[in-house]
Design a protein around this motif. Sequence first.
Motif, PDB file in Angstrom:
ATOM      1  N   ARG A  76       5.203  16.186   3.178  1.00 32.61           N
ATOM      2  CA  ARG A  76       5.481  15.692   1.828  1.00 32.61           C
ATOM      3  C   ARG A  76       4.180  15.616   1.057  1.00 32.61           C
ATOM      4  NH1 ARG A  76       3.280  10.812   1.229  1.00 32.61           N
ATOM      5  NH2 ARG A  76       3.216   9.336   2.938  1.00 32.61           N
ATOM      6  N   GLU A  77       4.310  15.548  -0.239  1.00 26.36           N
ATOM      7  CA  GLU A  77       3.129  15.399  -1.083  1.00 26.36           C
ATOM      8  C   GLU A  77       2.508  14.019  -0.837  1.00 26.36           C
ATOM      9  OE1 GLU A  77       1.701  17.639  -3.203  1.00 26.36           O
ATOM     10  OE2 GLU A  77       3.128  19.049  -2.329  1.00 26.36           O
ATOM     11  N   PRO A  78       1.192  13.916  -0.948  1.00 24.82           N
ATOM     12  CA  PRO A  78       0.564  12.609  -0.774  1.00 24.82           C
ATOM     13  C   PRO A  78       0.890  11.693  -1.953  1.00 24.82           C
ATOM     14  CG  PRO A  78      -1.058  14.228  -1.465  1.00 24.82           C
ATOM     15  CD  PRO A  78       0.222  14.975  -1.214  1.00 24.82           C
ATOM     16  N   ALA A  79       0.947  10.410  -1.668  1.00 24.05           N
ATOM     17  CA  ALA A  79       1.149   9.407  -2.721  1.00 24.05           C
ATOM     18  C   ALA A  79      -0.138   9.265  -3.514  1.00 24.05           C
ATOM     19  CB  ALA A  79       1.542   8.072  -2.109  1.00 24.05           C
ATOM     20  N   ASP A  80      -0.002   8.958  -4.776  1.00 24.95           N
ATOM     21  CA  ASP A  80      -1.167   8.712  -5.606  1.00 24.95           C
ATOM     22  C   ASP A  80      -1.676   7.295  -5.357  1.00 24.95           C
ATOM     23  OD1 ASP A  80      -2.634   9.943  -8.116  1.00 24.95           O
ATOM     24  OD2 ASP A  80      -2.374   7.794  -8.493  1.00 24.95           O
ATOM     25  N   PHE A  81      -2.980   7.107  -5.415  1.00 20.68           N
ATOM     26  CA  PHE A  81      -3.556   5.787  -5.175  1.00 20.68           C
ATOM     27  C   PHE A  81      -3.020   4.759  -6.170  1.00 20.68           C
ATOM     28  CE2 PHE A  81      -6.657   2.400  -5.496  1.00 20.68           C
ATOM     29  CZ  PHE A  81      -6.796   2.064  -4.169  1.00 20.68           C
ATOM     30  N   ARG A  82      -2.790   5.165  -7.395  1.00 16.25           N
ATOM     31  CA  ARG A  82      -2.244   4.249  -8.412  1.00 16.25           C
ATOM     32  C   ARG A  82      -0.913   3.671  -7.936  1.00 16.25           C
ATOM     33  NH1 ARG A  82      -2.035   7.299 -13.301  1.00 16.25           N
ATOM     34  NH2 ARG A  82      -4.136   6.547 -13.628  1.00 16.25           N
ATOM     35  N   ASP A  83      -0.034   4.524  -7.418  1.00 19.73           N
ATOM     36  CA  ASP A  83       1.265   4.057  -6.917  1.00 19.73           C
ATOM     37  C   ASP A  83       1.081   3.117  -5.730  1.00 19.73           C
ATOM     38  OD1 ASP A  83       2.476   5.679  -8.848  1.00 19.73           O
ATOM     39  OD2 ASP A  83       2.647   7.364  -7.445  1.00 19.73           O
ATOM     40  N   PHE A  84       0.165   3.473  -4.838  1.00 16.65           N
ATOM     41  CA  PHE A  84      -0.126   2.634  -3.678  1.00 16.65           C
ATOM     42  C   PHE A  84      -0.623   1.260  -4.122  1.00 16.65           C
ATOM     43  CE2 PHE A  84      -3.542   1.049  -0.913  1.00 16.65           C
ATOM     44  CZ  PHE A  84      -2.810   0.769   0.225  1.00 16.65           C
ATOM     45  N   ALA A  85      -1.579   1.229  -5.048  1.00 19.53           N
ATOM     46  CA  ALA A  85      -2.145  -0.033  -5.514  1.00 19.53           C
ATOM     47  C   ALA A  85      -1.077  -0.909  -6.158  1.00 19.53           C
ATOM     48  CB  ALA A  85      -3.294   0.230  -6.488  1.00 19.53           C
ATOM     49  N   HIS A  86      -0.207  -0.323  -6.958  1.00 18.98           N
ATOM     50  CA  HIS A  86       0.852  -1.103  -7.603  1.00 18.98           C
ATOM     51  C   HIS A  86       1.868  -1.605  -6.573  1.00 18.98           C
ATOM     52  CE1 HIS A  86      -0.058  -0.937 -11.893  1.00 18.98           C
ATOM     53  NE2 HIS A  86      -0.657   0.207 -11.595  1.00 18.98           N
ATOM     54  N   ARG A  87       2.168  -0.788  -5.588  1.00 24.57           N
ATOM     55  CA  ARG A  87       3.113  -1.204  -4.538  1.00 24.57           C
ATOM     56  C   ARG A  87       2.556  -2.395  -3.754  1.00 24.57           C
ATOM     57  NH1 ARG A  87       3.633   3.484  -2.281  1.00 24.57           N
ATOM     58  NH2 ARG A  87       2.335   3.136  -0.463  1.00 24.57           N
ATOM     59  N   ILE A  88       1.290  -2.328  -3.391  1.00 23.58           N
ATOM     60  CA  ILE A  88       0.666  -3.424  -2.642  1.00 23.58           C
ATOM     61  C   ILE A  88       0.532  -4.664  -3.524  1.00 23.58           C
ATOM     62  CG2 ILE A  88      -1.444  -4.180  -1.470  1.00 23.58           C
ATOM     63  CD1 ILE A  88       0.378  -2.163   0.092  1.00 23.58           C
ATOM     64  N   ALA A  89       0.132  -4.484  -4.774  1.00 24.12           N
ATOM     65  CA  ALA A  89      -0.039  -5.621  -5.689  1.00 24.12           C
ATOM     66  C   ALA A  89       1.274  -6.374  -5.879  1.00 24.12           C
ATOM     67  CB  ALA A  89      -0.574  -5.140  -7.034  1.00 24.12           C
ATOM     68  N   ALA A  90       2.383  -5.662  -5.841  1.00 19.79           N
ATOM     69  CA  ALA A  90       3.680  -6.315  -6.011  1.00 19.79           C
ATOM     70  C   ALA A  90       4.056  -7.156  -4.794  1.00 19.79           C
ATOM     71  CB  ALA A  90       4.758  -5.261  -6.263  1.00 19.79           C
ATOM     72  N   ARG A  91       3.418  -6.903  -3.660  1.00 15.44           N
ATOM     73  CA  ARG A  91       3.758  -7.598  -2.415  1.00 15.44           C
ATOM     74  C   ARG A  91       2.858  -8.770  -2.069  1.00 15.44           C
ATOM     75  NH1 ARG A  91       4.297  -3.269   2.244  1.00 15.44           N
ATOM     76  NH2 ARG A  91       4.066  -1.546   0.828  1.00 15.44           N
ATOM     77  N   VAL A  92       1.689  -8.871  -2.681  1.00 11.34           N
ATOM     78  CA  VAL A  92       0.734  -9.893  -2.265  1.00 11.34           C
ATOM     79  C   VAL A  92       0.377 -10.827  -3.410  1.00 11.34           C
ATOM     80  CG1 VAL A  92      -0.272  -8.419  -0.490  1.00 11.34           C
ATOM     81  CG2 VAL A  92      -1.282  -8.448  -2.751  1.00 11.34           C
ATOM     82  N   SER A  93      -0.124 -11.983  -3.030  1.00 15.22           N
ATOM     83  CA  SER A  93      -0.606 -12.943  -4.022  1.00 15.22           C
ATOM     84  C   SER A  93      -2.077 -12.661  -4.278  1.00 15.22           C
ATOM     85  CB  SER A  93      -0.444 -14.367  -3.501  1.00 15.22           C
ATOM     86  OG  SER A  93      -1.128 -15.258  -4.351  1.00 15.22           O
ATOM     87  N   TRP A  94      -2.441 -12.568  -5.530  1.00 16.42           N
ATOM     88  CA  TRP A  94      -3.836 -12.316  -5.897  1.00 16.42           C
ATOM     89  C   TRP A  94      -4.534 -13.606  -6.278  1.00 16.42           C
ATOM     90  CZ3 TRP A  94      -5.567  -7.723  -4.615  1.00 16.42           C
ATOM     91  CH2 TRP A  94      -4.650  -6.698  -4.457  1.00 16.42           C
ATOM     92  N   ASN A  95      -3.935 -14.738  -5.972  1.00 14.34           N
ATOM     93  CA  ASN A  95      -4.514 -16.025  -6.319  1.00 14.34           C
ATOM     94  C   ASN A  95      -5.222 -16.644  -5.121  1.00 14.34           C
ATOM     95  OD1 ASN A  95      -3.452 -15.910  -8.947  1.00 14.34           O
ATOM     96  ND2 ASN A  95      -1.462 -16.525  -8.177  1.00 14.34           N
ATOM     97  N   ARG A  96      -6.054 -15.885  -4.474  1.00 15.13           N
ATOM     98  CA  ARG A  96      -6.724 -16.332  -3.249  1.00 15.13           C
ATOM     99  C   ARG A  96      -7.614 -17.541  -3.462  1.00 15.13           C
ATOM    100  NH1 ARG A  96     -11.751 -15.116  -3.865  1.00 15.13           N
ATOM    101  NH2 ARG A  96     -12.473 -13.273  -4.949  1.00 15.13           N
ATOM    102  N   ASN A  97      -8.078 -17.775  -4.674  1.00 16.29           N
ATOM    103  CA  ASN A  97      -8.995 -18.879  -4.928  1.00 16.29           C
ATOM    104  C   ASN A  97      -8.329 -20.089  -5.588  1.00 16.29           C
ATOM    105  OD1 ASN A  97     -11.294 -17.642  -3.848  1.00 16.29           O
ATOM    106  ND2 ASN A  97     -11.594 -16.471  -5.717  1.00 16.29           N
ATOM    107  N   GLU A  98      -7.019 -20.151  -5.589  1.00 19.86           N
ATOM    108  CA  GLU A  98      -6.339 -21.272  -6.242  1.00 19.86           C
ATOM    109  C   GLU A  98      -6.813 -22.604  -5.710  1.00 19.86           C
ATOM    110  OE1 GLU A  98      -2.162 -20.670  -5.800  1.00 19.86           O
ATOM    111  OE2 GLU A  98      -1.976 -19.668  -7.721  1.00 19.86           O
ATOM    112  N   GLU A  99      -6.908 -22.739  -4.388  1.00 19.03           N
ATOM    113  CA  GLU A  99      -7.329 -23.992  -3.783  1.00 19.03           C
ATOM    114  C   GLU A  99      -8.791 -24.273  -4.105  1.00 19.03           C
ATOM    115  OE1 GLU A  99      -6.369 -24.137   0.341  1.00 19.03           O
ATOM    116  OE2 GLU A  99      -4.283 -23.570  -0.007  1.00 19.03           O
ATOM    117  N   GLU A 100      -9.643 -23.238  -4.051  1.00 15.41           N
ATOM    118  CA  GLU A 100     -11.048 -23.420  -4.350  1.00 15.41           C
ATOM    119  C   GLU A 100     -11.222 -23.801  -5.822  1.00 15.41           C
ATOM    120  OE1 GLU A 100     -13.153 -19.888  -3.276  1.00 15.41           O
ATOM    121  OE2 GLU A 100     -12.382 -19.912  -1.240  1.00 15.41           O
ATOM    122  N   ASP A 101     -10.463 -23.147  -6.717  1.00 12.90           N
ATOM    123  CA  ASP A 101     -10.566 -23.432  -8.147  1.00 12.90           C
ATOM    124  C   ASP A 101     -10.110 -24.851  -8.458  1.00 12.90           C
ATOM    125  OD1 ASP A 101     -11.497 -20.885  -8.531  1.00 12.90           O
ATOM    126  OD2 ASP A 101      -9.589 -20.065  -9.211  1.00 12.90           O
TER     127      ASP A 101
END
Length: 103
Positions: A76-101
């Motif tokens: 199959r054709e390779p996935a584009d990094f943009r699609d990969f980044a958006h797929r991962i971003a939709a699955r994880v929390s990017w608020n890693r510093n909430e407790e520190e903040d």
Amino acid sequence: VTGPRLLTFSALAREISAAAGRDVQFIQIPKEDFNQAIIDSGAPAEIAWLLNYLFATVLDGRNAYLSDGVQRELGREPADFRDFAHRIAARVSWNRNEEEDAA
């Protein structure tokens, strides 16, 4: 193994920034600074040499080319990094510093 586009580290950081909705930057450091940090870490000389060789060959562009490894191996054709980044971003929390903040 590559995706369908050649991307620099700066371009990857921009793609991650767009997907995550937060600023991600690639900051290139001078080779001499990298080498000194390896030495300062206490790494054995042969490891320092290898890491410096990899630093130079990864960042100097000599290996920048598209390949068809994904197509050949997965059929199959390779996935584009943009699609990969958006797929991962939709699955994880990017608020890693909430407790520190909050502290």
